[in-house]
Design a protein around this motif. Sequence first.
Motif, PDB file in Angstrom:
ATOM      1  N   ARG A  47       0.864  -1.308   0.231  1.00 13.98           N
ATOM      2  CA  ARG A  47      -0.410  -0.656   0.192  1.00 13.98           C
ATOM      3  C   ARG A  47       1.276   0.908   0.013  1.00 13.98           C
ATOM      4  O   ARG A  47       0.605   2.391   0.694  1.00 13.98           O
ATOM      5  CB  ARG A  47      -0.743  -0.495   1.319  1.00 13.98           C
ATOM      6  CG  ARG A  47      -2.268  -1.125   1.023  1.00 13.98           C
ATOM      7  CD  ARG A  47      -2.937  -0.862  -0.136  1.00 13.98           C
ATOM      8  NE  ARG A  47      -4.368  -1.337   0.365  1.00 13.98           N
ATOM      9  CZ  ARG A  47      -5.076  -1.877  -1.460  1.00 13.98           C
ATOM     10  NH1 ARG A  47      -4.533  -2.606  -1.986  1.00 13.98           N
ATOM     11  NH2 ARG A  47      -5.946  -2.232  -1.108  1.00 13.98           N
ATOM     12  N   ARG A  53       1.017   4.784  -7.917  1.00 17.37           N
ATOM     13  CA  ARG A  53       0.390   6.197  -8.413  1.00 17.37           C
ATOM     14  C   ARG A  53       1.781   6.642  -9.657  1.00 17.37           C
ATOM     15  O   ARG A  53       1.432   6.271 -11.154  1.00 17.37           O
ATOM     16  CB  ARG A  53       0.602   7.340  -7.880  1.00 17.37           C
ATOM     17  CG  ARG A  53      -0.174   8.830  -8.898  1.00 17.37           C
ATOM     18  CD  ARG A  53      -0.211  10.458  -7.846  1.00 17.37           C
ATOM     19  NE  ARG A  53      -0.894  10.826  -8.371  1.00 17.37           N
ATOM     20  CZ  ARG A  53      -0.683  11.779  -8.578  1.00 17.37           C
ATOM     21  NH1 ARG A  53      -0.857  12.357  -6.804  1.00 17.37           N
ATOM     22  NH2 ARG A  53      -1.301  12.809  -9.152  1.00 17.37           N
ATOM     23  N   GLN A  77      -6.496   4.713 -14.909  1.00 20.18           N
ATOM     24  CA  GLN A  77      -7.374   3.771 -13.962  1.00 20.18           C
ATOM     25  C   GLN A  77      -6.994   4.124 -12.310  1.00 20.18           C
ATOM     26  O   GLN A  77      -7.459   4.700 -11.301  1.00 20.18           O
ATOM     27  CB  GLN A  77      -9.063   2.587 -13.592  1.00 20.18           C
ATOM     28  CG  GLN A  77      -9.424   3.655 -14.982  1.00 20.18           C
ATOM     29  CD  GLN A  77     -10.367   2.153 -15.808  1.00 20.18           C
ATOM     30  OE1 GLN A  77     -11.037   1.426 -14.584  1.00 20.18           O
ATOM     31  NE2 GLN A  77     -10.742   1.915 -17.034  1.00 20.18           N
ATOM     32  N   ALA A  81      -6.863   6.643  -9.340  1.00 20.76           N
ATOM     33  CA  ALA A  81      -8.461   5.691  -7.860  1.00 20.76           C
ATOM     34  C   ALA A  81      -7.663   6.190  -6.352  1.00 20.76           C
ATOM     35  O   ALA A  81      -7.397   6.127  -5.876  1.00 20.76           O
ATOM     36  CB  ALA A  81      -7.736   4.493  -7.941  1.00 20.76           C
ATOM     37  N   LYS A  83      -5.076   8.804  -7.056  1.00 20.17           N
ATOM     38  CA  LYS A  83      -5.006  10.018  -6.860  1.00 20.17           C
ATOM     39  C   LYS A  83      -6.691  11.122  -5.729  1.00 20.17           C
ATOM     40  O   LYS A  83      -6.068  12.181  -5.416  1.00 20.17           O
ATOM     41  CB  LYS A  83      -4.646  10.524  -8.432  1.00 20.17           C
ATOM     42  CG  LYS A  83      -5.199  12.225  -8.239  1.00 20.17           C
ATOM     43  CD  LYS A  83      -4.852  12.980  -9.307  1.00 20.17           C
ATOM     44  CE  LYS A  83      -5.539  14.503  -9.761  1.00 20.17           C
ATOM     45  NZ  LYS A  83      -5.453  14.520 -10.621  1.00 20.17           N
ATOM     46  N   ASP A  84      -7.390  10.402  -6.431  1.00 17.98           N
ATOM     47  CA  ASP A  84      -8.975  10.788  -5.578  1.00 17.98           C
ATOM     48  C   ASP A  84      -8.656   9.468  -4.332  1.00 17.98           C
ATOM     49  O   ASP A  84     -10.434  10.224  -3.963  1.00 17.98           O
ATOM     50  CB  ASP A  84      -9.720  10.335  -6.396  1.00 17.98           C
ATOM     51  CG  ASP A  84      -9.333  10.813  -8.075  1.00 17.98           C
ATOM     52  OD1 ASP A  84      -9.065  11.966  -7.951  1.00 17.98           O
ATOM     53  OD2 ASP A  84      -9.708  10.500  -8.780  1.00 17.98           O
ATOM     54  N   ASN A  85      -7.636   9.595  -4.103  1.00 17.50           N
ATOM     55  CA  ASN A  85      -7.902   8.494  -2.487  1.00 17.50           C
ATOM     56  C   ASN A  85      -9.076   7.231  -2.399  1.00 17.50           C
ATOM     57  O   ASN A  85     -10.108   7.380  -2.018  1.00 17.50           O
ATOM     58  CB  ASN A  85      -8.402   9.377  -1.172  1.00 17.50           C
ATOM     59  CG  ASN A  85      -7.996   8.672   0.058  1.00 17.50           C
ATOM     60  OD1 ASN A  85      -6.711   8.052  -0.496  1.00 17.50           O
ATOM     61  ND2 ASN A  85      -8.535   8.945   0.947  1.00 17.50           N
ATOM     62  N   VAL A  86      -9.681   6.650  -3.829  1.00 19.46           N
ATOM     63  CA  VAL A  86     -10.383   5.618  -3.806  1.00 19.46           C
ATOM     64  C   VAL A  86     -10.051   4.724  -3.850  1.00 19.46           C
ATOM     65  O   VAL A  86      -9.680   3.787  -4.836  1.00 19.46           O
ATOM     66  CB  VAL A  86     -11.596   5.901  -4.614  1.00 19.46           C
ATOM     67  CG1 VAL A  86     -12.531   4.914  -5.589  1.00 19.46           C
ATOM     68  CG2 VAL A  86     -11.753   7.378  -5.149  1.00 19.46           C
ATOM     69  N   LEU A  87      -8.851   4.067  -2.470  1.00 21.53           N
ATOM     70  CA  LEU A  87      -8.569   2.812  -2.163  1.00 21.53           C
ATOM     71  C   LEU A  87      -8.596   1.586  -2.678  1.00 21.53           C
ATOM     72  O   LEU A  87      -8.414   0.678  -2.927  1.00 21.53           O
ATOM     73  CB  LEU A  87      -7.703   3.075  -1.527  1.00 21.53           C
ATOM     74  CG  LEU A  87      -6.786   4.222  -1.186  1.00 21.53           C
ATOM     75  CD1 LEU A  87      -5.830   4.208  -0.149  1.00 21.53           C
ATOM     76  CD2 LEU A  87      -6.086   4.630  -2.306  1.00 21.53           C
ATOM     77  N   GLU A  88     -10.007   1.652  -2.388  1.00 14.12           N
ATOM     78  CA  GLU A  88     -11.145   0.370  -2.276  1.00 14.12           C
ATOM     79  C   GLU A  88     -11.188  -0.300  -3.560  1.00 14.12           C
ATOM     80  O   GLU A  88     -11.679  -1.158  -4.058  1.00 14.12           O
ATOM     81  CB  GLU A  88     -12.534   0.279  -1.796  1.00 14.12           C
ATOM     82  CG  GLU A  88     -13.678   1.815  -2.369  1.00 14.12           C
ATOM     83  CD  GLU A  88     -13.691   2.830  -1.991  1.00 14.12           C
ATOM     84  OE1 GLU A  88     -14.266   3.672  -2.218  1.00 14.12           O
ATOM     85  OE2 GLU A  88     -12.685   3.153  -1.718  1.00 14.12           O
ATOM     86  N   GLN A  89     -10.820   0.569  -4.721  1.00 13.57           N
ATOM     87  CA  GLN A  89     -10.906   0.248  -6.398  1.00 13.57           C
ATOM     88  C   GLN A  89      -9.770  -0.808  -5.988  1.00 13.57           C
ATOM     89  O   GLN A  89      -9.543  -0.949  -7.736  1.00 13.57           O
ATOM     90  CB  GLN A  89     -11.539   1.366  -7.122  1.00 13.57           C
ATOM     91  CG  GLN A  89     -12.966   2.120  -6.720  1.00 13.57           C
ATOM     92  CD  GLN A  89     -12.809   3.062  -7.345  1.00 13.57           C
ATOM     93  OE1 GLN A  89     -12.231   3.298  -8.558  1.00 13.57           O
ATOM     94  NE2 GLN A  89     -13.896   3.578  -7.983  1.00 13.57           N
TER      95      GLN A  89
END
Length: 120
Positions: A47, A53, A77, A81, A83-89
């Motif tokens: 992580r 990134r 994508q 993910a 960058k946008d802090n949508v780590l569950e993706q």
Amino acid sequence: MSKEIWDYHDALSRTLSSDDILAEVITSYIDDTQTVFDQLIDALESRDLENIRFHAHTLKGTAANIGAPRFSDHAKQIEFAVKDNVLEQLDPLLTQLKQSKLALFEQLSYFLNNRSQAKK
């Protein structure tokens, strides 16, 4: 061959329309991409967001440069993910990236194998 996976004519246009140069580029691309992909996997496992990134960005750009839009988009994508802090993706996106890498490498290998067989 699917242009969505690999656009031979786009790649060829970037190598002075030379199949020989394209074959060299693809051979290097496969080796380099596998290395960066492995580094991305390591970064995902730990992580390490900065390196996730960075490696996704690298994969995105190099794929675009050889005419591989699907692989480039999947790497993008992952980059966004993070960058946008949508780590569950990240895990499902990694699955997509793996699948598109396999499809891309299959087409690139097909090109290299058929090219070398035609020269025999």
